[in-house]
Scaffold this motif. Structure first.
Motif, short mmCIF file in Angstrom:
data_model
loop_
_atom_site.label_atom_id
_atom_site.label_comp_id
_atom_site.label_asym_id
_atom_site.label_seq_id
_atom_site.Cartn_x
_atom_site.Cartn_y
_atom_site.Cartn_z
N UNK A 115 -17.21 -12.74 4.76
CA UNK A 115 -16.84 -11.80 5.83
C UNK A 115 -15.35 -11.47 5.77
N UNK A 116 -14.51 -12.50 5.60
CA UNK A 116 -13.07 -12.29 5.54
C UNK A 116 -12.66 -11.45 4.34
N UNK A 117 -13.28 -11.70 3.19
CA UNK A 117 -12.97 -10.94 1.99
C UNK A 117 -13.40 -9.48 2.13
N UNK A 118 -14.51 -9.24 2.81
CA UNK A 118 -14.98 -7.87 3.01
C UNK A 118 -14.00 -7.09 3.89
N UNK A 119 -13.58 -7.70 5.00
CA UNK A 119 -12.63 -7.04 5.90
C UNK A 119 -11.29 -6.82 5.19
N UNK A 120 -10.87 -7.82 4.41
CA UNK A 120 -9.61 -7.69 3.67
C UNK A 120 -9.71 -6.57 2.64
N UNK A 121 -10.86 -6.43 2.00
CA UNK A 121 -11.06 -5.34 1.06
C UNK A 121 -10.96 -3.98 1.73
N UNK A 122 -11.51 -3.89 2.95
CA UNK A 122 -11.43 -2.65 3.71
C UNK A 122 -9.97 -2.31 3.99
N UNK A 123 -9.19 -3.34 4.37
CA UNK A 123 -7.76 -3.13 4.60
C UNK A 123 -7.06 -2.67 3.32
N UNK A 124 -7.34 -3.36 2.21
CA UNK A 124 -6.63 -3.07 0.96
C UNK A 124 -6.98 -1.69 0.41
N UNK A 125 -8.22 -1.23 0.65
CA UNK A 125 -8.57 0.12 0.25
C UNK A 125 -7.71 1.16 0.94
N UNK A 126 -7.41 0.93 2.22
CA UNK A 126 -6.54 1.83 2.98
C UNK A 126 -5.08 1.67 2.56
N UNK A 127 -4.65 0.41 2.46
CA UNK A 127 -3.25 0.13 2.15
C UNK A 127 -2.86 0.65 0.77
N UNK A 128 -3.76 0.50 -0.22
CA UNK A 128 -3.43 0.92 -1.58
C UNK A 128 -3.31 2.44 -1.69
N UNK A 129 -3.77 3.18 -0.67
CA UNK A 129 -3.55 4.62 -0.63
C UNK A 129 -2.37 5.00 0.24
N UNK A 130 -2.21 4.33 1.38
CA UNK A 130 -1.14 4.68 2.32
C UNK A 130 0.25 4.33 1.78
N UNK A 131 0.36 3.20 1.09
CA UNK A 131 1.68 2.76 0.61
C UNK A 131 2.28 3.74 -0.39
N UNK A 132 1.56 4.10 -1.48
CA UNK A 132 2.15 5.07 -2.41
C UNK A 132 2.40 6.43 -1.76
N UNK A 133 1.55 6.81 -0.81
CA UNK A 133 1.71 8.09 -0.12
C UNK A 133 3.04 8.11 0.64
N UNK A 134 3.31 7.04 1.39
CA UNK A 134 4.53 6.97 2.20
C UNK A 134 5.78 6.91 1.32
N UNK A 135 5.75 6.04 0.31
CA UNK A 135 6.92 5.89 -0.56
C UNK A 135 7.22 7.19 -1.30
N UNK A 136 6.16 7.85 -1.80
CA UNK A 136 6.37 9.10 -2.52
C UNK A 136 6.98 10.18 -1.66
#
Length: 502
Positions: A135-156
């Motif tokens: 359960x924890x890994x699934x929720x963390x994956x959901x977070x990382x899917x969002x974060x791995x898109x938002x971080x490069x977007x913001x920095x760029x």
């Protein structure tokens, strides 16, 4: 003095953002080192192992030789791969979250998921550990899917033009640093033991806490404020926080032109992107680039490197795994230095070709290990070089080449599809590798060698060089007519702008 202040503001913003990437990398690598310990807890919880303390002989051989029950193998594979399921689902929501309240508030919102995931895993011993970890890994994956898109977007969007490439690659650098950190903390005398493994997994949510404290101090993306919200004065304030007291007219004019282009070119939905023949070649190249990253076998190394080193006869496989993490980090920095000089296509070809040769060498080492003891060094060297070649090109390049292949209209849909492809293939490898290894034995990496050879040929024949080129120039390399001469390219560009589907 003022310039130092503004540089510090930019540095704080970038540092705060890449904490999300660090968390992503930590979550990728943390599941590796404590595999044996966690499998024992799974077995006892499932009733297939006796309720006894986890005891190892002096060299650990008794536990290592005990055959793992099929149900434990299944739950362990799911624990590894469920991370990708969350990423697959959330990869489609990056644009929506980023535009909902802004890049900064978007990252703040999704941090709730990371904290919840960390709490689930840190409390794994309080109930059924296999359920809590999955359960924890699934929720963390959901977070990382969002974060791995938002971080490069913001920095760029906040990076000055002169430093946009270097700052953009910090996403990948922070990711591999997170992997290395998880490997070090996973050592048995630190947190990778019978008592502290829930804390080791739960710490994957810790960077979110620090990021939540720092992000309110960071300026919002000026491009988001101007282009998406039409908040001109707020965009000026944000520019001055990032660049100092200066005349922002030139930057605002650039944003105005971009805003006009965005308004002229309608947003293309995922369904239209898939159906339209106008985008088919670009989309095919983008998806194949992401497939080449995941189906190369790199995550088999990241997720299962300890077990692979063990099979290769390494007496201290955990330390060898940390060596992989160090090399991973160092060669990401090499890629940062080379990517704007050597070019995307060249580095991808070198990386994929080198990985193919290493996969063959790895197989030879594993097959002949029982005949020649020195073959363990061949296998180890092949694994290290495999990671080196991956980070030179196939690792970082697919993440940003999609944005270079597509114009503003279809770009968000293309990034979503590419992200979904990446996470889905990540899941497939994480879930199936233990079974493929059991079926193929020492020949398991021959499968990846064949795939890598195919991806190398495809890259040579179909992937254009995008370094320093505009969208029109990239289209002229052969996407328009296949001739590479540019004939008909302008016609296609007009079609792209007036496509009835869009």
């Amino acid at each position: 003095m003022d310039s130092i202040f503004y540089i510090s503001t930019l540095a704080l913003a970038v540092f705060s953002a890449v904490l999300g990437s660090l968390q992503f990398g930590y979550s990728l690598g943390v599941i590796n080192a404590p595999q044996k310990v966690i499998e024992q807890h799974y077995g006892r919880s499932l009733g297939v192992l006796p309720e006894e303390p986890l005891l190892l002989s002096e060299n650990g051989t008794e536990t290592e030789k005990r055959e793992v029950h099929p149900s434990v193998v299944m739950y362990w594979s799911l624990s590894v791969s469920i991370f990708s399921i969350g990423g697959v689902v959330s990869s489609f929501l990056v644009g929506f979250i980023g535009d909902l309240r802004g890049r900064v508030k978007g990252m703040l919102m999704v941090n709730v998921l990371a904290v919840v995931a960390g709490l689930l895993m840190v409390m794994a011993k309080m109930w059924k550990p296999h359920v809590m970890v999955i359960a924890g890994r699934c929720v963390m994956g959901f977070y990382c899917g969002l974060s791995s898109g938002l971080v490069p977007m913001y920095i760029g969007e906040i990076a000055p033009m002169a430093y946009r490439g270097a700052l953009g690659t910090l996403h990948q650098l922070a990711t591999v640093t997170g992997i290395l950190l998880s490997q070090v903390l996973g050592l048995e005398f630190l947190l990778g033991n019978d008592y502290y493994w829930p804390l080791l997994l739960g710490l994957s949510g810790a960077p979110a806490v620090l990021q939540s404290l720092l992000l309110p101090l960071c300026p919002e993306s000026p491009r988001y404020l101007y282009i998406k919200r039409d908040m001109v004065e707020e965009a000026k304030k944000s520019l001055r926080r990032l660049k100092g007291e200066y005349d922002p007219s030139a930057d605002l004019e650039e944003m105005r032109r971009e805003k006009e282009e965005v308004e002229k070119e309608a947003q293309v939905s995922i369904a239209v992107l898939v159906r339209s023949s106008l985008y088919r070649q670009q989309l095919f190249v983008a998806l194949m680039m992401h497939l080449s990253q995941q189906l190369s076998g790199i995550n088999a190394i990241f997720y299962y490197s300890t077990a692979i080193f063990e099979r290769a006869g390494v007496t201290q496989p955990v330390y060898a795994t940390i060596g992989v993490g160090v090399i991973n980090t160092v060669f990401t920095m090499v890629s940062v230095a080379l990517v704007d000089r050597a070019g995307r296509r060249t580095l991808t070809l070198i990386g994929l070709g080198g990985m193919c040769i290493c996969a063959v060498a790895m197989t030879v080492g594993l097959v002949y290990l029982s005949v020649y003891s020195w073959m363990s060094y061949v296998s180890m060297s092949a694994i290290f070089l495999f990671v080196c070649f991956f980070e030179i090109g196939p690792g970082p390049i697919p993440w940003f080449i999609v944005a270079e292949l597509f114009s503003q209209g279809p770009r968000p849909a293309a990034i979503a599809l590419a992200g979904c492809t990446n996470w889905t293939s990540n899941f497939i490898i994480g879930m199936t590798f233990p079974y493929i290894e059991a079926l193929c034995g020492s020949y398991v990496f021959i499968l990846f060698a064949v795939l890598l050879f195919g991806f190398t040929v495809f890259t040579y024949l179909r992937v254009p060089e995008t370094k320093g080129k505009t969208f029109e120039e990239i289209a002229a390399t052969g996407f328009g007519t296949g001739t590479g001469t540019g004939t008909g390219t302008s016609t296609e560009l007009e079609q792209l702008k007036s496509d009835s589907h869009a």
